[in-house]
Design an enzyme around this catalytic site. Structure first.
Site: not given
Length: 710
Positions: A46, A94-95, A128, A130, A132, A151, A186, A238, A302, A326, A431, A434, A449, A455
């Site tokens: 801004a 994604s996997l 294989e 993965k 990062d 991606r 990657e 890959y 895979k 993972k 809540c 409110c 709520c 609200c």
DNA sequence: GTGCCTCGAGTTCC
DNA sequence: CTCGAGGCAC
């Protein structure tokens, strides 16, 4: 002179204007460098925009004073527009994830059952590491690198071609490749290069990076590719996207082909037969993890046979033929300082843990989700104990991890360190925003709520949802802006319709907008133009934007496709009453709409306040009808198909997926509306009914012949 | 009635 | 990304 920066641009005399232009040119140049080159902005967007506008205003008054290095002449100002968008020709998905050995066996089981294979049938996978880093799509045409794209959200990424060309592992040209070849892989940074880079950055007084992945991402997204060139990025290939001819018959040989073309491929890639071998390979890679020299976060499996990959196809966001196993998440201990409650769009009260900042997996975490009441108490939704039944209290010493390497969560509580005065957390029953009663329906995990539109928290979240990407997606009016407008009493935007009446409502709106930080005439005009552009909008976006509970993007598409235009949809919602009547039955008959969603829709349209708000909005819009997608040339498009009996050449799930891809609707029961019955051996009552009703019936071969022509 | 599968909603940090 | 819940097949 000291207060020059504050003085109204229209009141500066010539000397002051010259000095101010010099100051602004300097400020903006520094801001540009800081933002783009060092990835460390020192002024907000801004403030940046305000300075730019101030510069333009002064230049307009004193054209003769315009500097040679005037910031108004420089391109690439808006940071978000720094890179051109690129639509992926083949989506970058994604996997799915596996977290333990059982998940791996389940993955293998799903693959087999989809293909109709028994547990003893041979099945080969590739395994294989993965990496990062961040994934990249490289497009080669006639052997030349023509485009590199990140991606992004999978459908659309950013064009980083100039930067990708600076990476040594990425060949500029390749010989013997198909005419069109998209190579995927990657981009990453090695541990050694990362450490050296941070050292260099420290010496230069530049910003250091938290981890190799951030360093790689920051380096690839440099606007100045000379900076990228100095960063030691690497690339492992890959996978592939669009190809003009098949690369190979198997995943493994396709990777070999990429290596032969000159790409780096990971040396730990191997074929493995069945789940035991997959897990063994995972353990082998896990043992080497610390000495690889680059970050990996798991192992990817895979299906090796590419023909089988094609048969398996995709679920909504992930391929059925691959998964990521993972490594266990990194853990860290810290203090829980407070528990705050956030109120969501649907009124859900969500507790958030405020933590003493701690580094977990290379990222500083200061908040963590606590899900709901039960989670804090130490029970899951089934009433089973989690964390050994330990509850979470303010003041506790807690163990944090990042679920899926992203969302911070609390794994454990150290009771030995619990302060003596710590008390169980009392979940609010009203809540916090409110004050309305917050009710937890029996069997529900969340407390909500009941304030509805009164609200403020819910109203703001509804507005944010309204302008979100899949809804109205108004350029320049994001979540932050609507929230600011909501709270700005001079320009109230309390409900969606207010966005569209903003300009017409008050002749002085532009003047008021200008008083806002960083806003000028131009920004106001841009905003109004962007808003006007969105008055013409597709029905499905409108239905989604209403933010009706249980009606997400997908359901909104289905509903829009069914009713076609707003008038028909609105009439149906008005006419329907929950539980009976033709309009209600029609709604329930939409594939994917059940009683809960239907009730939510109908009651919303019958609530006076909600309905009035919807009517005010619709009056401002020109809603475009939607048509069912034409699957051109498909012999079964729009047909209702029923599969029955034993299918021998494909499984039921496979048959359904194929039929739907061709635009058919697959139903479970035969009725007068059914267009086609595919009957295998052993078909019973359904085949009989089809005969009675005179519905066309074919066998499995007939079906394959039919779609084979498609 | 049970057990998938997918979607919706809420979440964090860059 | 995860969890819970809705929808639907079995």
């Amino acid at each position: 002179m000291a207060d020059l920066a504050r003085k109204d641009a229209d009141k500066l005399d010539e000397d002051e204007a010259r000095a101010e232009l010099a100051r602004l040119a300097d400020l903006l140049a520094k801001a540009n460098t800081a933002y783009h080159a060092e990835d460390a902005p020192f002024i907000s967007d801004a403030e940046y925009d305000a300075a730019k506008q101030r510069n333009a205003r002064i230049e307009a008054r004193f054209p003769g004073l315009k500097r040679e290095d005037s910031p108004s002449e420089q391109v690439g100002a808006a940071p978000s527009e720094a890179f051109a968008k690129v639509r992926h020709r083949v989506k970058m998905l994604s996997l799915g994830n596996a977290f333990d050995d059982d998940d791996v066996r389940e993955f293998d089981g799903r693959v087999r059952s989809f293909l109709g294979l028994g547990p003893d049938a041979p099945m080969t996978y590739t395994a294989e590491p993965k990496i990062d880093g961040l994934s990249l799509n490289l497009r080669y045409e006639n052997g030349l690198l023509v485009e590199a794209a990140t991606r992004g959200d999978g459908a659309e990424g950013e064009n980083v071609t100039a930067n990708a060309r600076t990476i040594d592992d990425i060949p500029q040209r390749i010989d013997g490749a198909p005419d069109v070849l998209e190579v995927r892989g990657e981009v990453y940074m090695s541990h050694a290069d990362f450490a050296a880079l941070n050292e260099r950055q420290t010496e230069r007084g530049g910003k250091t990076f938290a981890n190799p992945r951030n360093a790689a991402a920051g380096s690839l997204r440099q606007l100045d590719s000379r900076i990228t060139a100095e960063r030691p990025l690497r690339f492992f290939a890959y996978a592939w996207g669009e190809v003009s001819e098949p690369l190979a018959d198997t995943q493994m040989s396709a990777i070999g082909r990429l290596a032969a073309l000159g790409f780096s491929t990971n040396p730990l890639t191997a074929t493995v037969d069945g789940p035991d071998a997959m897990i063994a390979h995972y353990e082998m890679i896990a043992e080497q993890r610390a000495t690889l020299g680059y970050d990996i976060d798991g192992v990817v499996y895979k299906v090796n046979d590419l023909a089988l990959q094609e048969r398996l196809g995709f679920r909504s966001t992930t391929p059925r033929w691959a998964t990521a196993h993972k490594f266990p998440a990194e853990l860290a201990w810290t203090w829980l300082d407070a528990i705050d409650i956030q109120v969501g769009r649907t009124g859900a009260l969500s507790p958030v843990a405020r933590l003493t900042p701690v580094t977990v997996g290379g990222v500083v975490v200061s908040n963590a989700t606590l899900h709901n009441e039960d989670y804090i108490a130490g029970r899951d939704s089934n009433g089973q104990e989690i964390r050994g039944g330990k509850d979470i209290r303010v003041g506790d010493w807690v163990q944090v991890y990042r679920a899926g390497d992203v969302i911070p969560k609390i794994a454990d509580v150290d009771l030995d360190k619990r302060p003596g005065d710590a008390v169980p957390y009392a979940f609010p029953e009203t809540c916090p925003d409110c004050g309305s009663e917050a009710i937890r329906e029996p069997g529900d995990a969340v407390r909500r709520c009941t304030g509805g539109l009164i609200c403020p928290a819910q109203a703001v979240e509804k507005l944010k949802h309204f302008v979100s990407r899949a809804a109205f997606d108004i350029e320049g009016l994001g979540a932050k802006q609507v929230e600011a407008f909501y709270h700005d009493e001079s320009l109230p935007v309390k409900e969606p319709a207010d966005i569209f009446t903003l300009q017409a409502r008050d002749a002085e709106t532009i003047a008021k907008l200008k008083n806002r930080d960083g806003w000028g005439e131009k920004s106001a005009a841009n905003l109004f133009a962007a808003i006007d552009e969105r008055r013409r909008i597709e029905l499905n976006r409108v239905i989604f934007a209403l933010g009706i509970r249980h009606v997400g993007e997908n359901a909104a598409n289905l509903i829009a496709r069914h009713y076609g235009d707003w008038a028909t949809f609105e009439a149906a919602m008005t006419e329907a009453t929950p539980g009976d009547g033709a309009a209600w039955d029609e709604l329930l008959n939409i594939d994917g709409v059940g009683a809960v969603m239907a009730t939510s829709l109908v009651t919303t349209f019958h609530q006076e306040r909600e309905r009035a708000s919807i009517d005010r909005l619709v009056a401002e819009l020109d809603i475009q009808p939607v048509e069912a997608p034409s699957t051109e040339g498909s012999p079964v498009a729009g047909k209702i198909v029923v599969f029955t009996g034993t299918l021998e050449k494909m499984t039921r799930a496979e048959a359904k997926a194929t039929a739907e891809r061709l635009g058919a609707k697959v139903s479970g029961s035969v009725s007068a509306k059914t267009d086609l019955v595919v009957a295998g051996p052993g078909a019973g009552s359904k085949a009989k009914k089809a005969e009675e009703l005179g519905v066309e019936m074919i066998d499995e071969d007939g079906w394959l012949a039919l779609i084979g022509e498609a």
